[in-house]
Design an enzyme around this catalytic site. Structure first.
Site, PDB file in Angstrom:
ATOM      1  N   GLU A  23      -9.023   5.181   3.825  1.00  0.00           N
ATOM      2  CA  GLU A  23      -8.348   4.669   2.411  1.00  0.00           C
ATOM      3  C   GLU A  23      -8.935   3.221   2.331  1.00  0.00           C
ATOM      4  OE1 GLU A  23      -6.633   6.624   4.396  1.00  0.00           O
ATOM      5  OE2 GLU A  23      -6.442   8.653   3.463  1.00  0.00           O
ATOM      6  N   ASP A  35      12.105  11.265  -8.124  1.00  0.00           N
ATOM      7  CA  ASP A  35      10.770  11.643  -7.785  1.00  0.00           C
ATOM      8  C   ASP A  35      10.173  11.318  -9.314  1.00  0.00           C
ATOM      9  OD1 ASP A  35       8.222  12.006  -6.796  1.00  0.00           O
ATOM     10  OD2 ASP A  35       9.180  12.931  -5.244  1.00  0.00           O
ATOM     11  N   ASN A  78      -5.616   6.641   9.371  1.00  0.00           N
ATOM     12  CA  ASN A  78      -5.330   6.996   7.794  1.00  0.00           C
ATOM     13  C   ASN A  78      -4.364   6.038   7.006  1.00  0.00           C
ATOM     14  OD1 ASN A  78      -5.017   9.503   6.032  1.00  0.00           O
ATOM     15  ND2 ASN A  78      -3.103   9.158   6.140  1.00  0.00           N
TER      16      ASN A  78
HETATM   17 MN    MN Z   1      -5.971  10.381   4.259  1.00  0.00          MN
END
Ligand code: MN
Length: 447
Positions: free
Chosen positions: A204, A253, A141
């Site tokens: 990804e 954020d 990942n």
């Molecule tokens: Mn992922």
């Protein structure tokens, strides 16, 4: 395909890269300059006080720069991202090309990691892609996480309950540390792929490779055996320590407000690798346009995809900058019947569950121009018929106005498309019928 290549492309286009020669401090000063040029050119800082390397920022701070990086246009961008997430392609693997810094240092303080805002607890890595492998299924990942520098080889990492969180839990259940690799300074395609909400199990990096038309190369890290993109400027290898958590935050954020302090996991950095001795560190300013675009763009693409299944002609989808690139969407469609716009409102909420307000406009309104959008609300919207309010829905944890415990909020949809039961001419935008060339070069004398 690397960040370096892309910086060179920007350099060739006048005005797209600004070189900052003045020596600046990594504490506040660089962040202030990045903010000043928010939504402007990419920035290349030549000298950061007491740090090694160069620093770049605002690389993806406009839609135009992102389109340039992905070799596409604004109207094809969402389709390109959706197609890449549906057809990930394995990149070509090559031998590990990175070398350790002079003196074999593993002190992360050599990097020009920035402290951005007044109440920040310290320097934060903001453009770091974290790679980890699921110990159960074996797939890898990639995701972007903010990481707070604790000391010369420890970082606190914010992990929201998504893919990396699941991997960490799988290791921790067996009381094991989690091997991780972190890449900093990558091509925009790798950043966009890593912030795309692809299903668990989709690599990804493979999505990034499709975005780059199969030109991405990857390599395997010597200790963690994790796959990382070749051309990255900095690779860090280390591990998320079993069971250890420290205070992380407050951190600014997307909304430009401070997120709360939480107990979060700790990474021990064991090795630093560099692409070149004169490496380029990449920074993303929290709550800057680049942050909003990188977070929002993959979600815009998702909204585009869902809306497309309701009305065939979608001119554009925009998660507005004022709406933090996250909470407000404008969708421009060619309506086929009255009521389409209301289905589009519901579809937009389904495509991006954090969305709070959505405005639907006709295709003669440019969704990226907020003055045009407001014009559509002023001339085509009637609140008693065209407003949808949905109370008690799960909203975004980033929205301070949502209930902070249950995350419940109220969602609102505005149908600012023209009604079909009234004459079309009443809503027509008036035009002045001259050719473009008439208003070009007005100050030049005619021969
Ligand atoms: Mn992922």
């Amino acid at each position: 395909m690397s960040l370096r290549n892309f910086i060179m492309e920007l350099e060739q286009d006048k005005g797209e890269l600004l070189v900052i020669r003045k020596e600046l401090s990594a504490k506040y000063e660089v962040a202030a300059v990045i903010k000043k040029f928010d939504s402007g050119p990419a920035l290349y800082f030549q000298k950061i006080k007491q740090k090694q390397g160069f620093l770049v920022a605002n690389i993806c701070s406009t839609r135009e720069k992102i389109c340039k990086a992905l070799k596409t246009t604004v109207d094809k961008l969402h389709e390109k991202i959706i197609n890449a997430t549906r057809s990930p392609k394995k990149p070509k693997l090559i031998e590990f090309p990175f070398s350790t810094p002079i003196g074999n240092s593993s002190d992360i303080n050599i990097l020009p990691i920035l402290t951005h805002y007044e109440k920040d607890p310290g320097p934060y890595i903001t453009a770091g892609i974290v790679f980890a492998r699921d110990p159960v299924t074996g797939f890898q990942n990639a995701s972007i996480h903010r990481m707070l520098v604790i000391d010369k080889n420890h970082l606190a990492i914010r992990i929201v309950p998504r893919h990396l969180h699941k991997i960490v839990m799988n290791y921790w259940r067996e009381k094991r540390d989690v091997p991780v690799a972190i890449a900093i300074g990558v091509h925009p395609a790798v950043l966009i792929a890593s912030s795309s909400p692809v299903p668990y199990g989709v690599n990804e990096l493979y999505v990034a490779n499709t975005l780059l038309d199969g030109t991405l190369k990857t390599t395997i890290c010597p200790n963690t055996e994790l796959e990382v993109p070749v051309g990255a400027e900095i690779i860090l290898e280390g591990k998320i320590l079993y069971g250890k958590e420290v205070d992380e935050g407050p951190f600014v954020d997307l909304t430009g407000t401070y997120d709360i302090v939480r107990k979060q996991p700790v990474i021990k950095i064991e090795k630093i690798y560099l692409n070149k001795d004169d490496f380029i560190y990449q920074a993303i300013l929290p709550a800057g346009s680049e942050h909003k675009l990188l977070m929002g763009l993959p979600r815009e693409a998702k909204i585009w995809d869902v809306v497309k299944s309701i009305v065939p002609d979608v001119r554009g989808v925009y998660l507005t900058l004022g709406g933090c690139g996250w909470l407000h969407a404008v969708v421009s469609i060619r309506k086929q019947s009255d009521g389409d716009a209301k289905n589009v409102i519901l579809a937009a909420f389904a495509g991006h569950p954090s969305l709070k307000h959505v405005i639907v406009v006709d295709d003669d309104v440019n969704p990226y121009d907020m003055e045009e959008v407001e014009w559509a609300i002023a001339t085509r919207f009637n609140a008693s018929q065209d407003l949808i309010i949905i109370p008690n829905v799960r909203g975004s944890s980033l929205d301070p106005s949502a209930d902070q415990v249950t995350l419940l909020t109220t969602k609102m949809g505005i149908d600012a498309t023209r009604p079909f039961n009234k004459p079309k001419e009443k809503f027509e935008k008036a035009k002045i019928p001259v050719e473009e060339k008439i208003i070009d070069n007005l100050t030049e004398e005619e021969n």
